[in-house]
Design a protein around this motif. Structure first.
Motif, PDB file in Angstrom:
ATOM      1  N   TYR A   1     -43.853  75.057 -25.521  1.00  0.00           N
ATOM      2  CA  TYR A   1     -43.137  76.237 -25.035  1.00  0.00           C
ATOM      3  C   TYR A   1     -43.307  77.403 -26.012  1.00  0.00           C
ATOM      4  CZ  TYR A   1     -39.244  78.603 -22.561  1.00  0.00           C
ATOM      5  OH  TYR A   1     -38.464  79.467 -21.831  1.00  0.00           O
ATOM      6  N   VAL A   2     -43.210  77.116 -27.301  1.00  0.00           N
ATOM      7  CA  VAL A   2     -43.351  78.165 -28.324  1.00  0.00           C
ATOM      8  C   VAL A   2     -44.752  78.781 -28.291  1.00  0.00           C
ATOM      9  CG1 VAL A   2     -43.476  78.571 -30.824  1.00  0.00           C
ATOM     10  CG2 VAL A   2     -41.525  77.340 -29.851  1.00  0.00           C
ATOM     11  N   VAL A   3     -45.796  77.943 -28.288  1.00  0.00           N
ATOM     12  CA  VAL A   3     -47.157  78.504 -28.313  1.00  0.00           C
ATOM     13  C   VAL A   3     -47.424  79.315 -27.052  1.00  0.00           C
ATOM     14  CG1 VAL A   3     -48.541  76.605 -27.309  1.00  0.00           C
ATOM     15  CG2 VAL A   3     -49.506  78.034 -29.098  1.00  0.00           C
ATOM     16  N   ILE A   4     -46.895  78.869 -25.925  1.00  0.00           N
ATOM     17  CA  ILE A   4     -47.110  79.604 -24.672  1.00  0.00           C
ATOM     18  C   ILE A   4     -46.380  80.941 -24.707  1.00  0.00           C
ATOM     19  CG2 ILE A   4     -46.611  79.573 -22.203  1.00  0.00           C
ATOM     20  CD1 ILE A   4     -47.199  76.468 -22.418  1.00  0.00           C
ATOM     21  N   LEU A   5     -45.110  80.948 -25.086  1.00  0.00           N
ATOM     22  CA  LEU A   5     -44.368  82.209 -25.177  1.00  0.00           C
ATOM     23  C   LEU A   5     -45.051  83.176 -26.141  1.00  0.00           C
ATOM     24  CD1 LEU A   5     -40.639  81.030 -25.268  1.00  0.00           C
ATOM     25  CD2 LEU A   5     -41.865  82.082 -23.353  1.00  0.00           C
ATOM     26  N   ALA A   6     -45.530  82.644 -27.261  1.00  0.00           N
ATOM     27  CA  ALA A   6     -46.182  83.495 -28.262  1.00  0.00           C
ATOM     28  C   ALA A   6     -47.432  84.170 -27.709  1.00  0.00           C
ATOM     29  CB  ALA A   6     -46.545  82.680 -29.501  1.00  0.00           C
ATOM     30  N   HIS A   7     -48.080  83.530 -26.724  1.00  0.00           N
ATOM     31  CA  HIS A   7     -49.346  84.065 -26.219  1.00  0.00           C
ATOM     32  C   HIS A   7     -49.253  84.778 -24.872  1.00  0.00           C
ATOM     33  CE1 HIS A   7     -50.802  81.696 -29.545  1.00  0.00           C
ATOM     34  NE2 HIS A   7     -51.899  82.419 -29.470  1.00  0.00           N
ATOM     35  N   ILE A   8     -48.189  84.541 -24.101  1.00  0.00           N
ATOM     36  CA  ILE A   8     -48.056  85.259 -22.831  1.00  0.00           C
ATOM     37  C   ILE A   8     -46.881  86.228 -22.839  1.00  0.00           C
ATOM     38  CG2 ILE A   8     -49.161  83.398 -21.540  1.00  0.00           C
ATOM     39  CD1 ILE A   8     -46.407  82.742 -20.316  1.00  0.00           C
ATOM     40  N   GLY A   9     -46.048  86.154 -23.856  1.00  0.00           N
ATOM     41  CA  GLY A   9     -44.898  87.045 -23.943  1.00  0.00           C
ATOM     42  C   GLY A   9     -43.631  86.371 -23.441  1.00  0.00           C
TER      43      GLY A   9
END
Length: 142
Positions: free
Chosen positions: A69-77
């Motif tokens: 979840y963290v890596v995805i939020l960091a890369h898609i906003g």
């Protein structure tokens, strides 16, 4: 893949949209965000342990899911409605209590609707891998 949010920004967002991750204390934290990668930490407490003196499987699964979840939020906003569609984990070694676990999560594929990640969970200090996971997330249309 260049991140659009820093580790402190993702941490602050999670405090706002997902405060229940800290129920019982701050055991999970965002350590680092880089290109295509995020590292998160679990500082296990009594609630993360199972009989036999080890960090529980559900705690490590939560760590893997949190890392994805963290890596995805960091890369898609700040897209709070990204959701897990699949999580597969292999437990490799017994993590002893009293030792933090670090989960390094890499994006394998960042598509329009699905994001596929790979997570390596290691003991801090010796770097021994205790679990390996893959997670797929569905992201809402942008």
């Amino acid at each position: 893949m260049t991140p659009v949010m820093t580790a402190p920004e993702v941490g602050a967002l999670l405090d706002q949209i997902f405060p229940q991750i800290h129920a019982g204390g701050r055991a999970y934290s965002v350590e680092r965000v880089d290109e295509g990668v995020a590292v998160v930490r679990l500082s296990p407490t009594e609630i993360h342990l199972r009989p036999g003196g080890t960090v529980s499987g559900p705690a490590m699964m939560a760590l893997a899911d949190f890392a994805a979840y963290v890596v995805i939020l960091a890369h898609i906003g700040p897209v709070a409605l990204a959701v897990t569609t699949n999580l597969n984990i292999n437990f490799l070694r017994k993590p002893e209590p009293g030792q933090d676990l670090l989960a390094e999560c890499r994006i394998l594929k960042l598509g329009q609707r699905l994001v596929v990640t790979e997570v390596s969970i290691n003991r801090e200090g010796d770097g021994e891998t205790v679990a390996h996971a893959t997670a797929t997330y569905s992201v809402p249309p942008r």
